[in-house]
Scaffold this active site. Sequence first.
Site, short mmCIF file in Angstrom:
data_model
loop_
_atom_site.label_atom_id
_atom_site.label_comp_id
_atom_site.label_asym_id
_atom_site.label_seq_id
_atom_site.Cartn_x
_atom_site.Cartn_y
_atom_site.Cartn_z
N GLU A 41 45.71 -12.90 30.73
CA GLU A 41 46.67 -13.84 31.32
C GLU A 41 46.02 -14.71 32.40
O GLU A 41 45.67 -14.22 33.47
CB GLU A 41 47.84 -13.06 31.94
CG GLU A 41 48.86 -13.97 32.59
CD GLU A 41 50.08 -13.23 33.14
OE1 GLU A 41 49.96 -12.03 33.44
OE2 GLU A 41 51.13 -13.88 33.25
N GLU A 95 59.59 -12.96 33.07
CA GLU A 95 59.00 -12.30 34.25
C GLU A 95 59.46 -13.11 35.46
O GLU A 95 58.82 -14.09 35.85
CB GLU A 95 57.48 -12.28 34.15
CG GLU A 95 56.83 -11.49 35.28
CD GLU A 95 55.32 -11.60 35.23
OE1 GLU A 95 54.66 -10.57 35.40
OE2 GLU A 95 54.79 -12.71 35.03
C1 LER Z 1 51.33 -12.30 38.09
O1 LER Z 1 51.70 -13.44 38.74
C2 LER Z 1 51.72 -12.29 36.67
O2 LER Z 1 52.17 -13.27 36.12
C3 LER Z 1 51.52 -11.03 35.94
O3 LER Z 1 52.03 -11.10 34.65
C4 LER Z 1 50.03 -10.74 35.97
O4 LER Z 1 49.70 -9.42 35.83
MN MN Z 2 52.95 -13.28 34.09
#
Ligand code: LER
Ligand code: MN
Length: 269
Positions: free
Chosen positions: A152, A246
Amino acid sequence: MKKSIVVSTQQTEFSALAFKEDLEKNVRKISEFGFDGVELAVRDPGYLDKEKIIQLVKDCDLEVPAIGTGQAWGEEGLSLSDPNEIIRKMAVERIIEQIKFASHFGAQVIIGLIRGIVKVGTRKEEAEEWTISGLRDCAQFAREKNIKLTLEPVNRYESNFINNLQEGVDFIKRVDMPNLGLLADTFHMNIEEVSIYDSLKKAKDYITHIHFADSNRWAPGLGHLNFSKIVLTLKEMEYKGYISAEILPLPDQDSAAEMTIKTLKQLLQ
Ligand code: LER
Ligand code: MN
């Protein structure tokens, strides 16, 4: 495309998690809201009642598309790029535990913040080589378990290497393992990409997982990103994987999840 939301399996400092208190209650709610999956953010699988979680997810008829690992960096400072060899080794060992846990669900394991940062006094090339070497060991182990890792890119304020999708693709090529894909997170992309749409299209052969959050990291639709255009781009790319929210639990966690599922259902119909 399927819909999921991130939930923390343990108490955490990391703010962008829609649900992070009572795991069982939250997983049941996520299922009732109509998500297809739940992404589990895990600091250390050693502290989890794994059998209970496996059963809970099964009872709720949910999939686990991915396991997040960033809390091990945020709360314990473990990273693949640390100048201290012992810390790097501990990071690899932790990711291996995450891979074992992920193998119960066929989930991808996210390599986000756990890569760490290039620390003061370290050369970037050196930090990258350590990360590549650790990632190869993890990917090799994951391969034996039939599990994918997903790298990521995160924005410059959270790490100082691999910030945009192209840097992610270039890094994946250097690691050169068939089970390492790319995770595109719209929150980070909003900060780092010249064009979210063009970058997604360009990286399309590598993208194996997606995080959705609006420009302010609230639920999609509560900031100023154009999710209709993002989803249209994903449809044009024939992306078939998960979109996982998220997001910050704002204004409160239930409203954030409700807003997310409502928007995702509209966008994906
Ligand atoms: C952190 O900002 C994020 O987006 C997570 O998914 C990274 O581990
Ligand atoms: Mn993320």
